[in-house]
Design a protein around this motif. Structure first.
Motif, PDB file in Angstrom:
ATOM      1  N   THR A  83      -9.319 -16.488  13.551  1.00 33.23           N
ATOM      2  CA  THR A  83      -9.906 -15.280  12.959  1.00 33.23           C
ATOM      3  C   THR A  83      -9.018 -14.062  13.180  1.00 33.23           C
ATOM      4  N   VAL A  84      -8.565 -13.884  14.416  1.00 31.23           N
ATOM      5  CA  VAL A  84      -7.729 -12.726  14.747  1.00 31.23           C
ATOM      6  C   VAL A  84      -6.438 -12.740  13.936  1.00 31.23           C
ATOM      7  N   VAL A  85      -5.781 -13.877  13.897  1.00 28.89           N
ATOM      8  CA  VAL A  85      -4.496 -13.988  13.210  1.00 28.89           C
ATOM      9  C   VAL A  85      -4.659 -13.761  11.706  1.00 28.89           C
ATOM     10  N   SER A  86      -5.666 -14.381  11.103  1.00 26.98           N
ATOM     11  CA  SER A  86      -5.843 -14.202   9.658  1.00 26.98           C
ATOM     12  C   SER A  86      -6.243 -12.762   9.339  1.00 26.98           C
ATOM     13  N   THR A  87      -7.002 -12.127  10.229  1.00 28.62           N
ATOM     14  CA  THR A  87      -7.372 -10.721  10.029  1.00 28.62           C
ATOM     15  C   THR A  87      -6.140  -9.818  10.114  1.00 28.62           C
ATOM     16  N   ILE A  88      -5.287 -10.058  11.100  1.00 27.64           N
ATOM     17  CA  ILE A  88      -4.065  -9.254  11.248  1.00 27.64           C
ATOM     18  C   ILE A  88      -3.199  -9.389   9.999  1.00 27.64           C
ATOM     19  N   VAL A  89      -3.030 -10.616   9.521  1.00 29.31           N
ATOM     20  CA  VAL A  89      -2.196 -10.844   8.338  1.00 29.31           C
ATOM     21  C   VAL A  89      -2.804 -10.135   7.124  1.00 29.31           C
ATOM     22  N   THR A  90      -4.116 -10.253   6.948  1.00 32.77           N
ATOM     23  CA  THR A  90      -4.790  -9.624   5.811  1.00 32.77           C
ATOM     24  C   THR A  90      -4.657  -8.106   5.864  1.00 32.77           C
ATOM     25  N   LYS A  91      -4.897  -7.530   7.052  1.00 33.03           N
ATOM     26  CA  LYS A  91      -4.802  -6.071   7.196  1.00 33.03           C
ATOM     27  C   LYS A  91      -3.359  -5.583   7.022  1.00 33.03           C
ATOM     28  N   ALA A  92      -2.416  -6.331   7.556  1.00 28.97           N
ATOM     29  CA  ALA A  92      -1.010  -5.939   7.440  1.00 28.97           C
ATOM     30  C   ALA A  92      -0.584  -5.951   5.975  1.00 28.97           C
ATOM     31  N   GLU A  93      -1.024  -6.957   5.248  1.00 25.25           N
ATOM     32  CA  GLU A  93      -0.667  -7.049   3.833  1.00 25.25           C
ATOM     33  C   GLU A  93      -1.370  -5.948   3.034  1.00 25.25           C
ATOM     34  N   ALA A  94      -2.612  -5.629   3.384  1.00 26.16           N
ATOM     35  CA  ALA A  94      -3.334  -4.549   2.707  1.00 26.16           C
ATOM     36  C   ALA A  94      -2.641  -3.212   2.965  1.00 26.16           C
ATOM     37  N   ALA A  95      -2.210  -2.991   4.196  1.00 27.35           N
ATOM     38  CA  ALA A  95      -1.514  -1.753   4.555  1.00 27.35           C
ATOM     39  C   ALA A  95      -0.188  -1.653   3.789  1.00 27.35           C
ATOM     40  N   ARG A  96       0.499  -2.783   3.666  1.00 22.54           N
ATOM     41  CA  ARG A  96       1.771  -2.803   2.949  1.00 22.54           C
ATOM     42  C   ARG A  96       1.541  -2.473   1.469  1.00 22.54           C
ATOM     43  N   ALA A  97       0.501  -3.059   0.895  1.00 22.60           N
ATOM     44  CA  ALA A  97       0.183  -2.808  -0.516  1.00 22.60           C
ATOM     45  C   ALA A  97      -0.178  -1.335  -0.713  1.00 22.60           C
ATOM     46  N   GLU A  98      -0.917  -0.777   0.242  1.00 23.67           N
ATOM     47  CA  GLU A  98      -1.302   0.641   0.164  1.00 23.67           C
ATOM     48  C   GLU A  98      -0.073   1.538   0.265  1.00 23.67           C
ATOM     49  N   GLN A  99       0.854   1.175   1.162  1.00 23.96           N
ATOM     50  CA  GLN A  99       2.099   1.944   1.306  1.00 23.96           C
ATOM     51  C   GLN A  99       2.876   1.944  -0.008  1.00 23.96           C
ATOM     52  N   LEU A 100       2.952   0.791  -0.637  1.00 24.55           N
ATOM     53  CA  LEU A 100       3.667   0.689  -1.913  1.00 24.55           C
ATOM     54  C   LEU A 100       2.988   1.550  -2.973  1.00 24.55           C
ATOM     55  N   ALA A 101       1.654   1.521  -2.989  1.00 20.16           N
ATOM     56  CA  ALA A 101       0.911   2.328  -3.959  1.00 20.16           C
ATOM     57  C   ALA A 101       1.130   3.807  -3.694  1.00 20.16           C
ATOM     58  N   ASN A 102       1.089   4.202  -2.435  1.00 16.59           N
ATOM     59  CA  ASN A 102       1.313   5.608  -2.071  1.00 16.59           C
ATOM     60  C   ASN A 102       2.735   6.040  -2.398  1.00 16.59           C
ATOM     61  N   ALA A 103       3.681   5.167  -2.174  1.00 14.88           N
ATOM     62  CA  ALA A 103       5.081   5.502  -2.447  1.00 14.88           C
ATOM     63  C   ALA A 103       5.276   5.750  -3.940  1.00 14.88           C
ATOM     64  N   SER A 104       4.654   4.931  -4.766  1.00 14.11           N
ATOM     65  CA  SER A 104       4.833   5.120  -6.209  1.00 14.11           C
ATOM     66  C   SER A 104       4.057   6.338  -6.701  1.00 14.11           C
ATOM     67  N   SER A 105       2.895   6.630  -6.114  1.00 17.25           N
ATOM     68  CA  SER A 105       2.145   7.808  -6.561  1.00 17.25           C
ATOM     69  C   SER A 105       2.729   9.092  -5.986  1.00 17.25           C
ATOM     70  N   SER A 106       3.359   9.020  -4.815  1.00 18.92           N
ATOM     71  CA  SER A 106       3.931  10.229  -4.218  1.00 18.92           C
ATOM     72  C   SER A 106       5.161  10.697  -5.014  1.00 18.92           C
ATOM     73  N   ARG A 107       5.777   9.810  -5.751  1.00 16.81           N
ATOM     74  CA  ARG A 107       6.903  10.210  -6.604  1.00 16.81           C
ATOM     75  C   ARG A 107       6.414  11.114  -7.730  1.00 16.81           C
ATOM     76  N   ALA A 108       5.184  10.917  -8.175  1.00 15.80           N
ATOM     77  CA  ALA A 108       4.632  11.725  -9.257  1.00 15.80           C
ATOM     78  C   ALA A 108       4.107  13.070  -8.734  1.00 15.80           C
ATOM     79  N   GLU A 109       3.701  13.113  -7.469  1.00 19.51           N
ATOM     80  CA  GLU A 109       3.118  14.337  -6.905  1.00 19.51           C
ATOM     81  C   GLU A 109       4.049  15.552  -6.910  1.00 19.51           C
ATOM     82  N   PRO A 110       5.305  15.453  -6.496  1.00 19.66           N
ATOM     83  CA  PRO A 110       6.146  16.653  -6.451  1.00 19.66           C
ATOM     84  C   PRO A 110       6.231  17.361  -7.796  1.00 19.66           C
ATOM     85  N   THR A 111       6.268  16.607  -8.889  1.00 22.97           N
ATOM     86  CA  THR A 111       6.353  17.258 -10.193  1.00 22.97           C
ATOM     87  C   THR A 111       5.075  18.031 -10.476  1.00 22.97           C
TER      88      THR A 111
END
Length: 123
Positions: A83-111
């Protein structure tokens, strides 16, 4: 006549060779044979052993060591480790996906921010 003798007797030499052969501990075998259905990241749609998840890029070395020690000491059950290991992997992947989403949306913010700053202010 001098007799050359081995520094090690044959019995201890044979014993050392046996120690080198890979013999899995029961706890290690359990981790390798227990699988989890993962639906994230590189493991999406696969059955992955708890052992492989523990040794994946998602689990930091310190966490892996701590989990293995707790499991070996009997403080965590196999199900808890799973349970712990699968939760860590799931959360880590969710955080990574969120970072990617934020990185792409933050490029639009400065304009958008620049557009706000260029409007002349009325007194």
């Amino acid at each position: 006549i001098s007799v050359k003798t081995s520094k090690e007797d044959p019995v201890s030499a044979a014993r050392e060779k046996d120690d080198d052969s890979p013999k899995e501990e029961p706890w290690e075998t359990a981790l390798k044979t227990t699988v989890v259905d993962m639906e994230v990241g590189e493991f999406r749609g696969q059955k992955v052993s708890v052992w492989d998840l523990l040794h994946s890029k998602y689990i930091p070395k310190e966490n892996r060591k701590e989990l293995l020690e707790l499991y070996q000491a009997g403080e965590l059950t196999l199900e808890q480790v799973k349970t712990v290991v699968s939760t860590i992997v799931t959360k880590a992947e969710a955080a990574r996906a969120e970072q990617l989403a934020n990185a792409s949306s933050s490029r639009a913010e400065p304009t958008a921010a620049e557009a706000e700053d260029t409007h002349p202010q009325e007194d």
